[in-house]
Design a protein around this motif. Structure first.
Motif, PDB file in Angstrom:
ATOM      1  N   ARG A 149       0.824  -1.218   0.000  1.00  0.00           N
ATOM      2  CA  ARG A 149       0.000   0.000   0.000  1.00  0.00           C
ATOM      3  C   ARG A 149       0.862   1.273   0.000  1.00  0.00           C
ATOM      4  O   ARG A 149       0.602   2.185  -0.780  1.00  0.00           O
ATOM      5  CB  ARG A 149      -0.956  -0.009   1.199  1.00  0.00           C
ATOM      6  N   VAL A 150       1.893   1.322   0.863  1.00  0.00           N
ATOM      7  CA  VAL A 150       2.687   2.560   0.864  1.00  0.00           C
ATOM      8  C   VAL A 150       3.505   2.688  -0.422  1.00  0.00           C
ATOM      9  O   VAL A 150       4.024   3.750  -0.727  1.00  0.00           O
ATOM     10  CB  VAL A 150       3.625   2.703   2.092  1.00  0.00           C
ATOM     11  N   SER A 151       3.598   1.596  -1.183  1.00  0.00           N
ATOM     12  CA  SER A 151       4.263   1.686  -2.487  1.00  0.00           C
ATOM     13  C   SER A 151       3.267   2.078  -3.570  1.00  0.00           C
ATOM     14  O   SER A 151       3.582   2.067  -4.753  1.00  0.00           O
ATOM     15  CB  SER A 151       4.929   0.353  -2.834  1.00  0.00           C
ATOM     16  N   GLY A 152       2.054   2.377  -3.158  1.00  0.00           N
ATOM     17  CA  GLY A 152       1.065   2.919  -4.088  1.00  0.00           C
ATOM     18  C   GLY A 152       0.188   1.882  -4.760  1.00  0.00           C
ATOM     19  O   GLY A 152      -0.480   2.180  -5.751  1.00  0.00           O
ATOM     20  N   LEU A 153       0.162   0.652  -4.240  1.00  0.00           N
ATOM     21  CA  LEU A 153      -0.641  -0.390  -4.890  1.00  0.00           C
ATOM     22  C   LEU A 153      -1.946  -0.620  -4.123  1.00  0.00           C
ATOM     23  O   LEU A 153      -1.997  -0.437  -2.902  1.00  0.00           O
ATOM     24  CB  LEU A 153       0.142  -1.700  -4.942  1.00  0.00           C
ATOM     25  N   ASP A 154      -2.983  -1.041  -4.839  1.00  0.00           N
ATOM     26  CA  ASP A 154      -4.239  -1.335  -4.153  1.00  0.00           C
ATOM     27  C   ASP A 154      -4.223  -2.795  -3.681  1.00  0.00           C
ATOM     28  O   ASP A 154      -3.281  -3.544  -3.954  1.00  0.00           O
ATOM     29  CB  ASP A 154      -5.448  -1.039  -5.049  1.00  0.00           C
ATOM     30  N   ASP A 155      -5.287  -3.195  -2.945  1.00  0.00           N
ATOM     31  CA  ASP A 155      -5.290  -4.530  -2.345  1.00  0.00           C
ATOM     32  C   ASP A 155      -5.191  -5.657  -3.375  1.00  0.00           C
ATOM     33  O   ASP A 155      -4.583  -6.694  -3.127  1.00  0.00           O
ATOM     34  CB  ASP A 155      -6.537  -4.716  -1.472  1.00  0.00           C
TER      35      ASP A 155
END
Ligand code: AMP
Length: 435
Positions: free
Chosen positions: A171-177
């Motif tokens: 998530r903090v790398s910008g990806l969704d679940d």
């Protein structure tokens, strides 16, 4: 019917010398488990297939399935965790939580056999059912450490992580679940394909270059547990679930320390994914430094699995020792009993006339708790009997001739050195026990 006289690949026969080591492993584990207050449970090897369906993730295809004689769809258990969940749901009215149980038995996985990888595998499971306290997670880690020490292991490390860490990292790398699932699957292969392999797989899966590098930097963090957790807390500060995971791990390791687990025997490993899909919290596995052999055991917290059966969440944490791997590694390291026979001595029969006295002596020593094998052919030459005992790997042979009988004595022969001593019959049991 096949004409081959052959066991199935990936499933092993264990001849007596191997079984002596395996039984030592099981007895040692049981004694540590019971010292921690765990109670034994046994369930069938076969379950309804639907009990196992949808519980373990991608490896579900490895489950052995068949129809029984009544046409029911059944399966060989894949592990002892899903059967535990079934048992808890079925008997919840009778169980008092938190409930600590251990189970030792075989499971079946249709994997490709290889080093440390079998299709029939014995596991020793311990689980604490009905507690979400980090003390429970710590108990399991202290128990596994004590168990390995009791078995004679010295060089091992428990890698510890949390299911919510990898999610947070994604998530903090910008990806969704949804994308996080791919990240998780790629990272799970880190041991097999290395950092470059994981990088290639993430890039091929459409993860942006920047995000890939950020993920790799986070999962490669190593060092003292407190430092790694502090670093993670800082880098994941925007993600509440990941921060809760860091705090949970912090609590677990402080209890683990209080229970005397030395610092060098555990480490925070953010890359640890663990394949089974039912984990929700802490995850851990233990590796030996030498020889190379995957994980000796694996476990973690699964707070939702039992709820699938019980209709209400019952938080649980546990682990499974891989007995196959403990066995293989202990054999390679020369740990555990070196005995090739369970009998400490062969009671020889000096001559046909001496048979009754010899059998009576064997009976007396067995009653005193010693494992004694008796020679079966009273007419056989003494030399042959001694040779047999030596070839079997028995440490001692006992000889009772007419002269010894008359003097109330017995000859105890050490088959490894050839030394022999004539002892008073009344002290033979004690002497054998001491030797
Ligand atoms: P798992 O049930 O997959 O979490 O695995 C727990 C432990 O069981 C591992 O750490 C291994 O020691 C052992 N194990 C898992 N799969 C196998 C296998 N196919 N053969 C032998 N041991 C295994």
């Amino acid at each position: 019917m096949s004409s081959r006289v052959q066991n199935i690949r990936g499933m092993r026969d264990h001849l007596p010398s191997a079984m002596i080591l395996r039984q030592h492993i099981v007895a040692t584990l049981v004694s540590v488990f019971e010292r921690y207050g765990f109670e034994p449970l046994q369930t069938p090897v076969i379950e309804y297939a639907e009990t196992l369906d949808g519980k373990i993730g991608d490896d579900e295809k490895l489950i052995y399935r068949f129809e029984d004689h009544g046409g029911r769809k059944v399966a060989l258990r894949y592990d002892q965790t899903v059967p535990l969940a079934r048992v808890v749901a079925q008997y919840q009215g009778q169980l008092l939580f938190p409930w600590r149980r251990y189970a030792i038995g075989q499971s079946y996985r249709g994997e490709r056999p290889g080093r440390g990888r079998y299709r029939e595998l014995w596991q020793a499971d311990v689980d604490i059912v009905g507690s979400s306290s980090p003390v429970a997670d710590a108990e399991i880690i202290a128990l596994l450490t004590d168990s390995l020490v009791a078995l004679g292991f010295t060089g091992f490390t428990t890698l510890l992580s949390h299911r919510q860490l990898l999610g947070g990292i994604a998530r903090v790398s910008g990806l969704d679940d949804a994308a996080a699932g791919n990240v998780y699957r790629a990272i799970d292969k880190l041991d097999k394909i290395g950092v470059d392999g994981v990088r290639a797989e993430l890039l091929a899966g459409g993860v942006a270059h920047d995000a890939v590098e950020r993920i790799l930097a986070l999962i490669s963090l190593r060092g003292a547990a407190d430092d790694v957790l502090a670093e993670l807390a800082q880098r994941l500060s925007g993600d509440e679930r990941a921060l809760a995971a860091v705090n949970n791990l912090q609590a677990i390791i402080s209890h683990v320390r209080a229970m005397g687990v030395p610092e060098q025997q555990f480490t925070i490993a953010p890359s640890l994914a663990r394949g089974l899909s039912y984990y929700t919290g802490s995850v851990f596995e233990t590796v030996v430094h030498n020889p190379p052999m995957g994980s000796l055991l694996g476990g973690g917290r699964y707070d939702e699995l039992i709820g699938l059966f019980a209709g209400r969440p019952i938080p649980t944490v546990g682990l499974a020792f891989g007995i196959e791997r403990l066995h293989d590694v202990m054999e390679e390291l020369g740990l555990g009993p070196q005995a090739r026979t369970v009998a400490v001595a062969l009671m020889t029969i000096f001559s046909p006339e001496m048979a009754p006295a010899s059998l009576a002596l064997a009976h007396e020593l067995r009653a005193a708790g010693l494992a004694i094998e008796v020679a079966l052919d009273p007419g056989e030459k003494l030399g042959k009997q001694l040779q047999y005992a030596d070839r079997r790997g028995m440490p001692y042979a006992l000889v009772l001739g007419p002269d010894e009988l008359a003097h109330g004595e017995v000859v105890v022969k050490d088959l490894r050195t050839g030394d022999q001593r004539r002892l008073a019959r009344s002290v033979v049991a004690d002497a054998l026990r001491r030797m």
